[in-house]
Design a protein around this motif. Structure first.
Motif, PDB file in Angstrom:
ATOM      1  N   VAL A   1      51.181  14.964  23.968  1.00 59.32           N
ATOM      2  CA  VAL A   1      50.512  16.271  23.852  1.00 59.32           C
ATOM      3  C   VAL A   1      50.044  16.743  25.226  1.00 59.32           C
ATOM      4  CG1 VAL A   1      48.514  17.484  22.888  1.00 59.32           C
ATOM      5  CG2 VAL A   1      49.783  15.898  21.457  1.00 59.32           C
ATOM      6  N   LEU A   2      49.477  15.811  26.008  1.00 58.76           N
ATOM      7  CA  LEU A   2      48.972  16.158  27.347  1.00 58.76           C
ATOM      8  C   LEU A   2      50.100  16.565  28.293  1.00 58.76           C
ATOM      9  CD1 LEU A   2      46.163  13.531  28.077  1.00 58.76           C
ATOM     10  CD2 LEU A   2      45.968  15.992  28.402  1.00 58.76           C
ATOM     11  N   ILE A   3      51.168  15.768  28.316  1.00 59.83           N
ATOM     12  CA  ILE A   3      52.300  16.075  29.216  1.00 59.83           C
ATOM     13  C   ILE A   3      52.895  17.436  28.868  1.00 59.83           C
ATOM     14  CG2 ILE A   3      54.665  15.393  29.841  1.00 59.83           C
ATOM     15  CD1 ILE A   3      52.553  13.665  31.194  1.00 59.83           C
ATOM     16  N   ASP A   4      53.037  17.680  27.558  1.00 54.63           N
ATOM     17  CA  ASP A   4      53.600  18.955  27.109  1.00 54.63           C
ATOM     18  C   ASP A   4      52.686  20.122  27.506  1.00 54.63           C
ATOM     19  OD1 ASP A   4      55.567  20.500  25.610  1.00 54.63           O
ATOM     20  OD2 ASP A   4      53.972  20.799  24.133  1.00 54.63           O
ATOM     21  N   THR A   5      51.366  19.961  27.293  1.00 60.18           N
ATOM     22  CA  THR A   5      50.402  21.028  27.614  1.00 60.18           C
ATOM     23  C   THR A   5      50.345  21.288  29.118  1.00 60.18           C
ATOM     24  OG1 THR A   5      49.088  20.328  25.710  1.00 60.18           O
ATOM     25  CG2 THR A   5      48.026  21.810  27.254  1.00 60.18           C
ATOM     26  N   LEU A   6      50.283  20.210  29.907  1.00 58.87           N
ATOM     27  CA  LEU A   6      50.200  20.349  31.367  1.00 58.87           C
ATOM     28  C   LEU A   6      51.474  20.986  31.934  1.00 58.87           C
ATOM     29  CD1 LEU A   6      48.545  16.895  32.053  1.00 58.87           C
ATOM     30  CD2 LEU A   6      47.554  19.076  32.755  1.00 58.87           C
ATOM     31  N   ASN A   7      52.585  20.682  31.305  1.00 57.49           N
ATOM     32  CA  ASN A   7      53.871  21.228  31.762  1.00 57.49           C
ATOM     33  C   ASN A   7      53.959  22.733  31.513  1.00 57.49           C
ATOM     34  OD1 ASN A   7      56.267  20.614  33.042  1.00 57.49           O
ATOM     35  ND2 ASN A   7      57.398  20.354  31.144  1.00 57.49           N
ATOM     36  N   GLN A   8      53.335  23.182  30.406  1.00 57.53           N
ATOM     37  CA  GLN A   8      53.448  24.593  30.023  1.00 57.53           C
ATOM     38  C   GLN A   8      52.299  25.459  30.528  1.00 57.53           C
ATOM     39  OE1 GLN A   8      54.510  25.346  25.901  1.00 57.53           O
ATOM     40  NE2 GLN A   8      55.197  23.224  25.670  1.00 57.53           N
ATOM     41  N   ASP A   9      51.155  24.830  30.758  1.00 61.53           N
ATOM     42  CA  ASP A   9      49.956  25.611  31.100  1.00 61.53           C
ATOM     43  C   ASP A   9      49.436  25.257  32.492  1.00 61.53           C
ATOM     44  OD1 ASP A   9      47.685  27.100  31.159  1.00 61.53           O
ATOM     45  OD2 ASP A   9      46.622  26.009  29.570  1.00 61.53           O
ATOM     46  N   PRO A  10      49.746  26.084  33.492  1.00 60.09           N
ATOM     47  CA  PRO A  10      49.269  25.800  34.862  1.00 60.09           C
ATOM     48  C   PRO A  10      47.756  25.919  34.994  1.00 60.09           C
ATOM     49  CG  PRO A  10      50.361  27.940  34.753  1.00 60.09           C
ATOM     50  CD  PRO A  10      50.556  27.307  33.422  1.00 60.09           C
ATOM     51  N   ASP A  11      47.115  26.634  34.040  1.00 62.52           N
ATOM     52  CA  ASP A  11      45.654  26.801  34.075  1.00 62.52           C
ATOM     53  C   ASP A  11      44.975  25.886  33.043  1.00 62.52           C
ATOM     54  OD1 ASP A  11      45.875  28.877  35.995  1.00 62.52           O
ATOM     55  OD2 ASP A  11      46.430  30.257  34.386  1.00 62.52           O
ATOM     56  N   PHE A  12      45.496  24.682  32.918  1.00 62.51           N
ATOM     57  CA  PHE A  12      44.970  23.715  31.939  1.00 62.51           C
ATOM     58  C   PHE A  12      43.456  23.559  32.099  1.00 62.51           C
ATOM     59  CE2 PHE A  12      43.628  19.327  31.066  1.00 62.51           C
ATOM     60  CZ  PHE A  12      44.057  19.174  29.748  1.00 62.51           C
ATOM     61  N   ALA A  13      42.720  23.759  30.974  1.00 59.39           N
ATOM     62  CA  ALA A  13      41.261  23.593  30.974  1.00 59.39           C
ATOM     63  C   ALA A  13      40.897  22.540  29.940  1.00 59.39           C
ATOM     64  CB  ALA A  13      40.570  24.921  30.644  1.00 59.39           C
ATOM     65  N   LEU A  14      40.210  21.525  30.399  1.00 58.36           N
ATOM     66  CA  LEU A  14      39.884  20.386  29.532  1.00 58.36           C
ATOM     67  C   LEU A  14      39.069  20.805  28.316  1.00 58.36           C
ATOM     68  CD1 LEU A  14      40.063  17.342  29.121  1.00 58.36           C
ATOM     69  CD2 LEU A  14      38.061  17.080  30.592  1.00 58.36           C
ATOM     70  N   GLU A  15      38.080  21.721  28.532  1.00 57.03           N
ATOM     71  CA  GLU A  15      37.193  22.129  27.427  1.00 57.03           C
ATOM     72  C   GLU A  15      37.983  22.748  26.282  1.00 57.03           C
ATOM     73  OE1 GLU A  15      36.117  24.140  30.760  1.00 57.03           O
ATOM     74  OE2 GLU A  15      36.309  21.990  31.082  1.00 57.03           O
ATOM     75  N   SER A  16      38.896  23.673  26.610  1.00 54.76           N
ATOM     76  CA  SER A  16      39.671  24.335  25.551  1.00 54.76           C
ATOM     77  C   SER A  16      40.677  23.373  24.931  1.00 54.76           C
ATOM     78  CB  SER A  16      40.386  25.574  26.088  1.00 54.76           C
ATOM     79  OG  SER A  16      41.233  25.227  27.161  1.00 54.76           O
ATOM     80  N   PHE A  17      41.193  22.423  25.733  1.00 56.15           N
ATOM     81  CA  PHE A  17      42.158  21.445  25.208  1.00 56.15           C
ATOM     82  C   PHE A  17      41.501  20.565  24.142  1.00 56.15           C
ATOM     83  CE2 PHE A  17      44.047  17.156  25.442  1.00 56.15           C
ATOM     84  CZ  PHE A  17      45.337  17.460  25.023  1.00 56.15           C
ATOM     85  N   VAL A  18      40.282  20.093  24.411  1.00 59.10           N
ATOM     86  CA  VAL A  18      39.568  19.229  23.464  1.00 59.10           C
ATOM     87  C   VAL A  18      39.333  19.959  22.142  1.00 59.10           C
ATOM     88  CG1 VAL A  18      37.436  17.955  23.046  1.00 59.10           C
ATOM     89  CG2 VAL A  18      38.429  17.943  25.306  1.00 59.10           C
ATOM     90  N   ASN A  19      39.072  21.254  22.225  1.00 65.41           N
ATOM     91  CA  ASN A  19      38.788  22.036  21.015  1.00 65.41           C
ATOM     92  C   ASN A  19      40.007  22.245  20.128  1.00 65.41           C
ATOM     93  OD1 ASN A  19      36.140  22.328  21.863  1.00 65.41           O
ATOM     94  ND2 ASN A  19      36.534  24.261  22.902  1.00 65.41           N
ATOM     95  N   LYS A  20      41.214  22.082  20.707  1.00 67.19           N
ATOM     96  CA  LYS A  20      42.434  22.417  19.948  1.00 67.19           C
ATOM     97  C   LYS A  20      43.107  21.201  19.319  1.00 67.19           C
ATOM     98  CE  LYS A  20      43.349  26.518  22.732  1.00 67.19           C
ATOM     99  NZ  LYS A  20      44.092  27.066  23.874  1.00 67.19           N
ATOM    100  N   VAL A  21      42.740  19.993  19.738  1.00 65.73           N
ATOM    101  CA  VAL A  21      43.426  18.808  19.205  1.00 65.73           C
ATOM    102  C   VAL A  21      42.768  18.337  17.908  1.00 65.73           C
ATOM    103  CG1 VAL A  21      44.237  18.044  21.457  1.00 65.73           C
ATOM    104  CG2 VAL A  21      42.022  17.247  20.635  1.00 65.73           C
ATOM    105  N   GLU A  22      43.446  17.417  17.215  1.00 64.63           N
ATOM    106  CA  GLU A  22      42.932  16.859  15.960  1.00 64.63           C
ATOM    107  C   GLU A  22      41.623  16.098  16.222  1.00 64.63           C
ATOM    108  OE1 GLU A  22      44.232  17.063  12.773  1.00 64.63           O
ATOM    109  OE2 GLU A  22      45.551  18.565  13.664  1.00 64.63           O
ATOM    110  N   PRO A  23      40.710  16.056  15.218  1.00 66.82           N
ATOM    111  CA  PRO A  23      39.403  15.409  15.423  1.00 66.82           C
ATOM    112  C   PRO A  23      39.484  13.967  15.925  1.00 66.82           C
ATOM    113  CG  PRO A  23      39.390  16.650  13.377  1.00 66.82           C
ATOM    114  CD  PRO A  23      40.785  16.707  13.902  1.00 66.82           C
TER     115      PRO A  23
END
Length: 651
Positions: free
Chosen positions: A535-557
């Motif tokens: 999930v991280l590799i895919d997100t980092l590859n697609q999103d140059p403005d990766f923000a940890l706060e928003s990433f944590v909010n979107k993943v499964e609990p």
């Protein structure tokens, strides 16, 4: 269903430190906040909140996550309810579609009980404000008590009609099931018959810390001497009397701000104080004070002022609660009102300034209060005086802080005109006796469960788990950073020998990690790490403005909890204030490239060792293949030597 745009807006707006600050007294600790765990009984803070990462971690229970997961854990909200709570707190309009009947039926039992309680709360308010009976009986009672329209609406006071089935019939008509009406105690069921528990009573809804209706208190207005004056909801899955304080929802922010909590006995005491402007006030709702209720206050402040009316018998019974407060390591003051007055009646007759001044002037330390209360009975009787002193020392013995304990001994010696040495000796005897009792209990328990003792092996460190965890941590913290990496390549020197030559290149951290792990076709052994890695590799590859706060909010609990555990693990050392002791932990950002290279090389070396061990077992099980296996072992050993040389260079 709540729309995605609403959920995104809630996460963008909500601040984890503000929301959790409504439930826990947070204190600044470097760039973070710390406080007492709301999930366990503790006296030293192990609960951390990170405003930068917008996550929290409770090291005593192992729980952690986002602002939404906190509400789900602490308040037992469903995900949609947590979103709605935050939307209401931050005045965000909720865009959602209407629930179908099937979706309503799928709600859990607890949620169904909450829904029934919310309906009842609205129903009782409507009866009081919109019917003739409600206005003439219920509303007029509250007006006679001196409550304003504003305060009546704020505390959501209501009235139940003096009819056997008025509420129950209306609830069933609206689609609420009888079994949940019975489980919440709003309806009493006897065979074929059912009737309203609170008929003919004015209603006080009892809220949780977040404002959910847990149960009700009802006061009878008729002259029926057989009926109880006050009636509370029975214990249920959502209402536990010993864990609830009336008014805590309205008082929590004021308690934390004023750093003091006024503790009274009744509902009207709380409301009258609040109306006068003293808003840091709660009530134990007519039940004996419990450790759980004290811990609820302890999260917000260390200071409690217990308010008693002039009834001497009631005061003596309530004094037992003071020892419980002291055991929790809290500071206690006591304030009494003149004979014939209680907090409600006294507040009603005085202005805010007069009430505040009275509380300030008359609030005594518990030792001074106990002495002044009981000295009249003692007079010149030495036996009674000795018993009083022993009683005071017993209270002092409950205090966990040694310095505070010593100060109270000195104060007690001064008030009672007795030697400090005698008091310290008595205190030591009590401590010795408690220790002996504890040892006896321990020995009994040991004897009862006596088994053949076997020395339990020490838990081994799972090296692969720790290294995989470090890789995930690097991706989370530095994944999008561009760093310089030194790769060591084998080249032939002038003498014809092979040696490692450094080649420096720039790359993003996630690219370096991905390419190196791909080279070995490595898979994570930990299932959560494996899922999180992709999930991280895919997100980092697609999103140059990766923000940890928003990433944590979107993943499964369960993934969010894993992320929190990784990110907040090092924060536990901040709990100990190392910098105050002149110990300065090295920052991880010192050399990200070095950290990443070291972790990957260490993991590769570990996996080679594991592979060689597997080969050894295979040789034992299948000796005929030993020649082929030996070649593989030699190849892996050579690779291990090369990687070790690279690792030493990195270190």
């Amino acid at each position: 269903m709540i729309s995605k745009s609403t959920i995104d807006k809630v996460f963008e707006t909500a601040r984890v430190e503000e929301v959790i600050g409504d439930f826990v007294n947070l204190k600044k600790s470097g760039s973070n906040f710390k406080g007492l765990s709301p999930f366990s009984e503790e006296r030293s803070p192990s609960f951390m909140v990170s405003p930068v990462k917008q996550i929290w971690k409770d090291f005593s229970s192992g729980k952690g996550g986002t602002v939404v997961s906190f509400l789900m854990e602490h308040e037992h909200f469903t995900y949609p309810e947590a979103i709605k709570y935050l939307a209401k707190k931050y005045n965000i309009e909720i865009d959602e579609t209407e629930q179908t009947n099937e979706q309503k039926e799928e709600a859990s039992e607890r949620e169904s009980m909450y829904l029934v309680s919310e309906f009842a709360n609205t129903y009782f308010q409507n009866i009081m404000h919109k019917t003739d009976f409600g206005k003439s009986i219920g509303l007029s009672y509250f007006k006679e008590r001196g409550f304003t329209d504003e305060i009546i609406k704020k505390f959501q006071l209501g009235y139940a009609l003096d009819e056997w089935q008025a509420f129950t019939d209306e609830a069933i008509k609206k689609g609420y099931q009888l079994k949940y009406l019975e489980k919440t105690g709003l309806t009493i069921v006897k065979g074929e018959k059912q009737f309203d528990r609170f008929k003919g009573r004015v209603m006080f809804p009892i809220h949780s810390m977040s404002g959910r209706v847990l149960g009700f208190g009802g006061r009878i207005l008729g002259t029926n001497k057989k009926a109880a004056k006050y009636l509370n909801s029975p214990e249920s899955d959502i209402y536990h009397k010993s864990k609830v304080l009336y008014g805590i929802y309205y008082a929590k922010q004021s308690i934390a701000k004023e750093d003091n909590c006024y503790l009274v006995e009744g509902y009207t005491d709380v409301i009258q104080f609040y109306q006068k402007g003293i808003t840091n006030v709660v009530s134990s709702s007519g039940t004996a004070l419990t450790p759980e209720q004290i811990r609820l206050i302890n999260r917000l402040t260390k200071n409690i002022t217990v308010l008693f009316d002039g009834d001497a018998a009631g005061i003596r019974a309530s004094l037992r609660g003071i020892d419980l407060i002291l055991e929790q390591g809290m500071n206690v003051k006591v304030c009494t009102f003149p004979d014939g007055e209680d907090p409600d009646s006294f507040a009603k007759k005085h202005s805010y300034e007069e009430l505040a001044e009275y509380l300030k002037t008359n609030a005594k330390d518990f030792i001074a209060y106990k002495a002044s209360l009981l000295m009249e009975e003692v007079q010149n009787d030495p036996v009674k005086k000795a018993a009083l002193i022993r009683d005071m020392v017993t209270s002092i013995s409950k205090i966990p802080d040694r310095i505070q304990k010593e100060i109270y001994v000195q104060e007690c010696a001064r008030i009672m005109d007795i030697s400090e040495d005698v008091l310290f000796s008595t205190l030591a005897q009590m401590g010795k006796k408690e220790l002996q009792e504890a040892n006896k209990t321990y020995k009994k328990e040991q004897k009862a469960f006596e088994v053949v003792k076997s020395s339990a092996p020490r838990k081994k460190v799972d090296i692969q788990y720790e290294l995989e965890r470090k890789i995930i941590e690097a991706l989370l913290l530095y994944g999008n950073k561009t760093e310089q990496f030194e790769d060591l390549v084998l080249k032939e020197n002038k003498q014809g020998d092979l040696e490692l030559e450094p080649v420096v290149h720039e790359a993003k951290v996630f690219e370096k990690i991905y390419l190196d792990l791909q080279e070995d076709e490595m898979e994570f052994s930990n299932e959560n790490f494996r899922e999180l890695y992709y999930v991280l590799i895919d997100t980092l590859n697609q999103d140059p403005d990766f923000a940890l706060e928003s990433f944590v909010n979107k993943v499964e609990p369960h993934i969010a909890n894993e992320i929190t555990h990784i990110l907040m693990n090092d924060e536990r050392y901040n709990l100990h204030d190392w910098e105050r002791k002149n110990i300065f932990p090295k920052s991880k950002t010192h050399s990200v490239g070095q950290l990443v290279s070291e972790t990957i090389l260490s993991l590769r070396c570990y996996l080679i060792d594991k592979k060689v061990t597997d080969f050894k077992h295979e040789t034992i099980e299948n000796p005929s293949s030993s020649k082929t296996i030996l070649e593989d072992v030699m190849n892996y050993s050579n690779l291990k030597m090369l990687l070790s040389r690279k690792l030493n260079r990195v270190l």
